[in-house]
Motif scaffolding. Structure first.
Motif, short mmCIF file in Angstrom:
data_model
loop_
_atom_site.label_atom_id
_atom_site.label_comp_id
_atom_site.label_asym_id
_atom_site.label_seq_id
_atom_site.Cartn_x
_atom_site.Cartn_y
_atom_site.Cartn_z
N PHE A 126 8.93 9.87 -10.11
CA PHE A 126 7.38 9.02 -10.58
C PHE A 126 7.00 9.67 -11.93
O PHE A 126 6.65 8.83 -12.53
CB PHE A 126 6.37 11.10 -9.84
CG PHE A 126 5.86 11.38 -7.97
CD1 PHE A 126 7.14 10.32 -7.46
CD2 PHE A 126 4.99 11.09 -7.46
CE1 PHE A 126 6.53 10.69 -5.67
CE2 PHE A 126 4.18 11.39 -6.62
CZ PHE A 126 5.03 10.26 -5.64
N LEU A 127 8.02 10.35 -12.42
CA LEU A 127 8.06 11.05 -14.32
C LEU A 127 8.01 9.48 -14.77
O LEU A 127 7.66 8.91 -15.94
CB LEU A 127 8.46 11.87 -14.63
CG LEU A 127 8.01 13.64 -14.19
CD1 LEU A 127 9.14 14.52 -14.33
CD2 LEU A 127 6.42 13.46 -13.83
N SER A 128 9.13 8.23 -14.77
CA SER A 128 9.43 7.60 -14.99
C SER A 128 8.86 6.52 -14.40
O SER A 128 8.64 5.57 -15.83
CB SER A 128 11.27 6.76 -14.52
OG SER A 128 12.17 8.10 -14.40
N VAL A 129 8.06 6.64 -13.66
CA VAL A 129 7.31 5.34 -12.92
C VAL A 129 5.65 5.98 -14.18
O VAL A 129 4.86 4.88 -14.32
CB VAL A 129 7.13 4.80 -12.10
CG1 VAL A 129 5.82 4.40 -11.24
CG2 VAL A 129 7.85 5.11 -11.36
N LYS A 130 5.67 7.04 -14.13
CA LYS A 130 4.44 7.37 -15.28
C LYS A 130 3.99 6.77 -16.36
O LYS A 130 3.02 5.93 -16.27
CB LYS A 130 4.23 8.75 -15.25
CG LYS A 130 2.89 9.43 -16.07
CD LYS A 130 2.91 10.43 -16.16
CE LYS A 130 1.67 11.33 -16.71
NZ LYS A 130 1.14 11.85 -17.48
N GLU A 131 5.20 6.60 -17.08
CA GLU A 131 6.11 6.21 -18.26
C GLU A 131 5.74 4.63 -18.02
O GLU A 131 4.62 4.19 -19.14
CB GLU A 131 7.21 6.73 -19.03
CG GLU A 131 7.33 8.21 -19.03
CD GLU A 131 8.69 9.06 -18.83
OE1 GLU A 131 9.79 7.89 -19.40
OE2 GLU A 131 8.78 10.06 -19.57
N LYS A 132 6.70 3.96 -16.92
CA LYS A 132 6.60 2.35 -16.87
C LYS A 132 5.03 1.95 -16.88
O LYS A 132 5.02 0.84 -17.61
CB LYS A 132 7.47 2.22 -16.19
CG LYS A 132 7.47 0.37 -16.72
CD LYS A 132 8.81 0.43 -14.79
CE LYS A 132 9.28 -1.25 -15.53
NZ LYS A 132 9.87 -1.62 -16.63
N LEU A 133 3.85 2.48 -16.11
CA LEU A 133 2.89 2.21 -15.77
C LEU A 133 1.84 2.63 -16.79
O LEU A 133 0.75 2.67 -16.14
CB LEU A 133 2.94 2.27 -14.18
CG LEU A 133 4.09 1.35 -13.47
CD1 LEU A 133 4.15 1.79 -12.60
CD2 LEU A 133 4.20 0.22 -13.84
N ASP A 134 2.08 3.66 -16.98
CA ASP A 134 1.17 4.18 -18.16
C ASP A 134 0.26 5.23 -16.83
O ASP A 134 -1.59 4.56 -17.27
CB ASP A 134 0.39 3.45 -18.99
CG ASP A 134 -0.59 4.10 -19.86
OD1 ASP A 134 -0.46 5.84 -20.31
OD2 ASP A 134 -1.64 3.35 -20.20
N LEU A 135 0.30 6.27 -15.75
CA LEU A 135 -0.34 6.37 -15.21
C LEU A 135 -0.30 7.69 -15.61
O LEU A 135 0.21 8.29 -16.28
CB LEU A 135 0.78 6.60 -13.85
CG LEU A 135 1.19 5.51 -13.23
CD1 LEU A 135 1.99 6.24 -11.81
CD2 LEU A 135 0.30 4.24 -12.72
N SER A 136 -1.68 8.10 -14.75
CA SER A 136 -2.25 9.36 -15.19
C SER A 136 -1.90 10.39 -14.07
O SER A 136 -0.88 10.29 -12.93
CB SER A 136 -3.98 10.16 -15.00
OG SER A 136 -4.16 9.74 -13.68
N ASP A 137 -1.66 11.90 -14.53
CA ASP A 137 -1.28 12.97 -13.46
C ASP A 137 -2.02 12.85 -12.07
O ASP A 137 -1.56 13.03 -11.02
CB ASP A 137 -1.31 14.31 -14.38
CG ASP A 137 -0.05 15.19 -15.39
OD1 ASP A 137 0.16 14.36 -15.38
OD2 ASP A 137 -0.56 15.87 -15.95
#
Length: 289
Positions: A126-137
């Protein structure tokens, strides 16, 4: 309540909703919580995941036994040199998975998602994809409900216990939970999510549970690291519209039968596999006496 993936898929299609939306509604009804309260409870789990996934990246975290530790920092340092084979994204995910596994082995606080032995896979994915796709919490929190829905189907129809079904039931289930959620967070549809979960379980079908000295350390941490890679590649296959020949529910049923077929020595008893090697026995004697 949902007992099979096909029931969730039918609900998603009928109401044009995501898996996370359907699971959130089910949880609100089951526990009598408001949407806001339910989201806040999941946010608390996400915060613990963040801490455990990052704790070992800048300083070495050693296990209580001394058997393992420090590998999250090694991978993070290796990644930062910019000469990896798999690239920064994959190595970053691997490091985060190791970090949570090391926090667990050092008696730190983790989220058992779905178990302590597999607790590094979902946070790192989750945290890696958050960075890659610029996702929110908020995106991640919804993804955690998707993971929960997938995990519940596995738990009901198979097992998430290494003692009952081998490591396929722990790291396999975690990878399947992560893969399905990653697909949704990346814009895939519910069918794609379950295809990804099918791939993740298929890739790890039959994996034994053989902890050296009976501790949730080795090879558990390694399998968390490879498990997040399994989740990511499974999600990519599904997003590319690769179809699982065998439906998710049938994959889970097969996993259950495989787990029951495993001898006891390969189901977390530390009597077989790596635990039974000369080195494994030596470590056990040194730690346990």
């Amino acid at each position: 309540m949902f007992n099979r993936a096909e029931e969730i898929l039918q609900k998603c299609k009928e109401e044009n909703k995501s898996i996370s939306d359907v699971i959130i509604e089910k949880e609100m009804e089951s526990f009598g919580l408001t949407y806001e309260k339910l989201i806040e409870k999941m946010r608390e789990s996400l915060e613990v995941m963040k801490l455990s996934a990052n704790a070992g990246l800048e300083k070495e975290v050693k296990s209580v036994s001394g058997l393992t530790g420090g590998n999250a920092k090694k991978i993070e340092d290796y990644k930062n040199k910019g000469k990896t084979l798999a690239g920064n994204f994959i190595n970053s995910a691997m490091a985060k998975a190791f970090s949570t596994a090391e926090v667990n082995a050092s008696m730190g606080k983790i989220v058992a998602s779905p178990t302590a032995g597999a607790s590094g896979i979902i946070p790192s994915a989750f945290l890696s994809v958050k960075e890659k796709l610029d996702l929110s919490d908020e995106d991640l929190i919804k993804g955690l409900f998707t993971s929960a829905g997938i995990g519940e189907i596995i738990a009901k129809n198979s097992t998430i216990s290494g003692a009952e079904g081998g490591c396929q039931a722990e790291c396999g289930a975690a990878a399947a939970m992560a893969a399905g959620a990653l697909v949704e967070m990346a814009g895939g549809d519910p069918e794609d999510s379950f295809n990804a979960s099918s791939f993740a379980l298929t890739n790890i079908m039959g994996l034994v549970c053989d902890p050296v000295a009976g501790l949730v350390e080795y090879p558990c941490a390694l399998r968390n690291s490879s498990g997040v890679v399994n989740a990511i590649t499974s999600a990519d296959m599904a997003l590319a519209k690769v179809q699982s020949l065998v439906p998710f529910d049938e994959v889970v049923d097969a996993m259950s039968k495989v787990g029951k077929s495993m001898p006891a020595a390969l189901r977390e008893t530390a009597m077989g596999g790596l635990a039974a090697t000369p080195t494994g026995k030596m470590c056990s004697k040194k730690i346990l006496g």
